[in-house]
Write an enzyme that holds these catalytic residues in place. Structure first.
Site, PDB file in Angstrom:
ATOM      1  N   SER A 168     107.103  73.189  52.776  1.00  0.00           N
ATOM      2  CA  SER A 168     105.916  72.569  52.170  1.00  0.00           C
ATOM      3  C   SER A 168     105.343  73.383  51.008  1.00  0.00           C
ATOM      4  O   SER A 168     104.723  72.811  50.111  1.00  0.00           O
ATOM      5  CB  SER A 168     104.838  72.419  53.248  1.00  0.00           C
ATOM      6  OG  SER A 168     104.561  73.691  53.802  1.00  0.00           O
ATOM      7  N   GLY A 206     114.918  75.341  50.394  1.00  0.00           N
ATOM      8  CA  GLY A 206     114.004  74.602  49.525  1.00  0.00           C
ATOM      9  C   GLY A 206     113.220  73.435  50.094  1.00  0.00           C
ATOM     10  O   GLY A 206     112.495  72.794  49.335  1.00  0.00           O
ATOM     11  N   GLY A 256     106.049  75.459  59.658  1.00  0.00           N
ATOM     12  CA  GLY A 256     105.024  76.239  58.979  1.00  0.00           C
ATOM     13  C   GLY A 256     103.756  75.407  58.881  1.00  0.00           C
ATOM     14  O   GLY A 256     102.830  75.544  59.673  1.00  0.00           O
ATOM     15  N   GLY A 262     117.949  75.709  55.826  1.00  0.00           N
ATOM     16  CA  GLY A 262     116.944  75.120  54.943  1.00  0.00           C
ATOM     17  C   GLY A 262     116.825  75.910  53.652  1.00  0.00           C
ATOM     18  O   GLY A 262     116.372  77.052  53.673  1.00  0.00           O
ATOM     19  N   ARG A 276     102.569  90.287  45.659  1.00  0.00           N
ATOM     20  CA  ARG A 276     101.582  91.293  45.240  1.00  0.00           C
ATOM     21  C   ARG A 276     100.967  91.982  46.463  1.00  0.00           C
ATOM     22  O   ARG A 276     100.895  93.205  46.532  1.00  0.00           O
ATOM     23  CB  ARG A 276     100.485  90.591  44.418  1.00  0.00           C
ATOM     24  CG  ARG A 276      99.404  91.499  43.878  1.00  0.00           C
ATOM     25  CD  ARG A 276      98.148  90.736  43.563  1.00  0.00           C
ATOM     26  NE  ARG A 276      97.585  90.122  44.769  1.00  0.00           N
ATOM     27  CZ  ARG A 276      96.615  89.216  44.768  1.00  0.00           C
ATOM     28  NH1 ARG A 276      96.109  88.789  43.627  1.00  0.00           N
ATOM     29  NH2 ARG A 276      96.147  88.732  45.902  1.00  0.00           N
ATOM     30  N   ASP A 310     114.837  74.652  59.453  1.00  0.00           N
ATOM     31  CA  ASP A 310     113.644  75.365  58.974  1.00  0.00           C
ATOM     32  C   ASP A 310     113.059  74.719  57.722  1.00  0.00           C
ATOM     33  O   ASP A 310     113.644  74.804  56.647  1.00  0.00           O
ATOM     34  CB  ASP A 310     114.027  76.835  58.694  1.00  0.00           C
ATOM     35  CG  ASP A 310     112.868  77.610  58.105  1.00  0.00           C
ATOM     36  OD1 ASP A 310     111.710  77.163  58.236  1.00  0.00           O
ATOM     37  OD2 ASP A 310     113.126  78.676  57.508  1.00  0.00           O
ATOM     38  N   GLY A 311     111.882  74.121  57.881  1.00  0.00           N
ATOM     39  CA  GLY A 311     111.127  73.660  56.728  1.00  0.00           C
ATOM     40  C   GLY A 311     111.231  72.165  56.484  1.00  0.00           C
ATOM     41  O   GLY A 311     112.226  71.517  56.815  1.00  0.00           O
ATOM     42  N   CYS A 341     107.203  75.572  49.164  1.00  0.00           N
ATOM     43  CA  CYS A 341     108.406  76.172  48.593  1.00  0.00           C
ATOM     44  C   CYS A 341     108.684  75.594  47.214  1.00  0.00           C
ATOM     45  O   CYS A 341     108.591  74.381  47.034  1.00  0.00           O
ATOM     46  CB  CYS A 341     109.515  75.805  49.574  1.00  0.00           C
ATOM     47  SG  CYS A 341     111.085  76.324  49.077  1.00  0.00           S
ATOM     48  N   SER A 388     107.586  51.440  56.754  1.00  0.00           N
ATOM     49  CA  SER A 388     107.467  52.348  57.907  1.00  0.00           C
ATOM     50  C   SER A 388     106.058  52.887  58.091  1.00  0.00           C
ATOM     51  O   SER A 388     105.704  53.336  59.174  1.00  0.00           O
ATOM     52  CB  SER A 388     108.411  53.549  57.741  1.00  0.00           C
ATOM     53  OG  SER A 388     109.738  53.119  57.632  1.00  0.00           O
TER      54      SER A 388
END
Ligand code: XMP
Length: 483
Positions: free
Chosen positions: A311, A308, A367, A306, A401, A344-345, A313, A474
């Site tokens: 949710s 990019g 996530g 994955g 940070r 992933d993602g 990203c 759908s």
């Protein structure tokens, strides 16, 4: 006129919304016939769902719930080594089939004292040990139930050690639940004491706990404890972190970086696989055959796919790089061989999860679908009259940070943020309910294509590309939706 040297791949990249799984004739009688299990390295999942190593998703509570429901949690790495290790240990200690410090009796105890112990602890079986902690016998309820004289000594009631079936181990490190299970099954005993070579009692296992474990869908290790994974990076303290995680008996280490094409990722995979053969090594992220093959050549067990789609990203917006997730999974699965893929993602619904698996994924990493639950870290907040929990990208400016402050990270080269700094996820209640509804939906999806298991789901699934109007069709339409 010369052609530009950059190449344009002819294929169109597809996302989950661009496709649907085509239904097929099905022999499935009931959805209970569907087996959703998958083997990821040395870990067997009964539900192919993995929680993302994000600081708003996976701490020890999420990891414990994931393993209890048959999935796996990967503890995030945005914490000091000590903090991460403590999260791992909490999961490993949450459930134990072996009773390591059983209540013991000694030969001089009277029946009266045993009855007191029985009442105090609610147990009816006692290993009998001498002053050196060596097993000299076993006292079970059937040994004393008919005895009326309360002054009778344990020595006169117990079964002596020479007649007790026991398991001898060098130490509890070599305990294997399957061996204990087969001894208990064959000998038809209720209690199996575990001793070392000197006869000192190390612990015991009961038949009841073994039966309970056999009936559970939980993800457990060879000792019957819940499995847990943890994330590491590729720089600074990564190797020390991995070493301490291995010492804490983590089950999977996930090399968790945005760009799994880096040479450094492959070097780290090689190093980990060399040093910790018994662990499941997961690494990523990649999105093409080349990326998958390079990680497999380095020795990885499970590749995370994955670039990019997540949710929170912004990689594709910031860098212009990525592969739409449906295509990325499809490409990756075409070369995975006997290794496994975690998609992933980008999953927003159980339908997306079903598509990710049908395309060749062996499990999905979630996530946002798990954020905002009781088990995700953080408090419930009320924003615009909605109950929410904070959720942010791990490559966001704020996450960088915080990581810098928390870990005293000396970053020579500050990376460009590729994620959302402040986001919220709707409060969803217990993650166990979320997982149950995903599980039911997956059973349904498998039954629509006549797949009894994941292997059949991969083989039988076919897709149709759809248009914007089919996407509209759908979703609920032509009605006012109230619930
Ligand atoms: P979902 O869609 O399930 O995705 O929320 C979870 C995955 O998103 C990835 N992730 C990021 N990707 N920038 C990114 O490019 C970020 O800040 C970021 N944070 C998480 C990660 O792979 C996770 O598992």
């Amino acid at each position: 006129m010369s052609l530009p040297s950059a190449k344009l791949v002819e294929e169109t990249g597809l996302s989950f919304d661009d496709i649907l799984i085509i239904p097929k004739s099905s022999e499935i009688e009931t959805r209970a016939d569907v087996d959703l299990s998958v083997q990821l390295g040395s870990i067997r999942l009964s539900l192919p769902i993995v929680s993302a190593p994000m600081d708003a998703v996976t701490g020890h509570r999420m990891a414990q719930a994931m393993a209890e429901c048959g999935g796996l949690g990967i503890i995030h790495r945005f914490a000091s080594i000590d903090e991460q290790i403590s999260e791992v240990k909490k999961v490993k200690r949450a459930r134990n089939v072996v009773i390591l410090k059983p209540v013991v009796a000694n030969e001089k105890h009277t029946l009266h004292e045993i009855k007191n112990l029985e009442e105090q602890y609610g147990i009816h079986s006692f290993p009998v040990v001498n002053n050196e902690g060596k097993l000299v016998g076993l006292l079970t309820r059937s040994d004393y139930i008919l005895e009326e004289n309360l002054t009778t000594k344990v020595a006169d009631l117990m079964t002596p050690a020479s007649q007790v079936k026991m398991l001898e181990l060098k130490s509890m490190d070599s305990f294997d639940i399957n061996l204990a299970r087969s001894i208990i099954k064959e000998s038809k005993i209720k209690i199996l004491p575990i001793v070392d070579s000197t006869g000192a009692l190390l612990g015991l296992v009961t038949r009841r706990d073994i039966i309970e474990l056999s009936n559970t869908k939980a993800t457990v290790d060879a000792k019957g404890r819940l499995c847990v994974g943890a994330a590491v990076g590729i720089r600074h303290d990564w190797l020390e972190r991995a070493g301490q995680l291995a010492d804490a008996e983590v089950d999977a280490i996930c090399i968790d970086v945005a760009n799994g094409y880096l040479k450094r990722v492959r070097e780290c995979v090689r190093r980990l696989k060399n040093e910790y053969q018994h662990l499941t090594i997961i690494a990523g992220n990649v999105a093409t055959q080349e990326g998958v093959l390079s990680l497999i050549e380095s020795g990885v067990d499970v590749v995370k796919v994955g670039i990019g789609p997540g949710s929170v990203c912004t990689t594709r917006v910031v860098t212009g790089v990525g592969v739409p997730q449906a295509t990325a999974i499809y490409w990756s699965a075409s070369v995975k061989g006997d290794k496994k893929i975690i998609a992933d993602g980008g999953c927003r619904t159980s339908g997306d999860i079903a598509k990710a698996l049908a395309l060749g994924g062996d499990s999905v990493m979630l996530g946002s679908m798990l954020a905002g639950t009781d088990e995700s870290p953080g408090d419930v907040l009320v924003v615009n009259n909605r109950r929410v929990k904070s959720f942010r990208g791990m490559a966001s400016a704020f996450a960088f940070r915080d990581k810098k402050e928390k870990l005293k990270d000396s970053v020579e080269f500050e990376p460009t943020p590729e994620g959302v700094s402040i986001g919220f996820s709707d409060y969803k209640g217990s993650v166990k309910e979320v997982l149950v509804s995903i599980e039911k939906a997956l059973r349904s999806a498998f039954s629509y294509v006549g797949a009894h298991n994941l292997d059949e789901f991969h083989k039988r699934s076919q897709f149709i590309k759809i248009t914007q109007s089919a996407i509209k069709e759908s979703h609920p339409h032509s009605v006012t939706v109230i619930g």
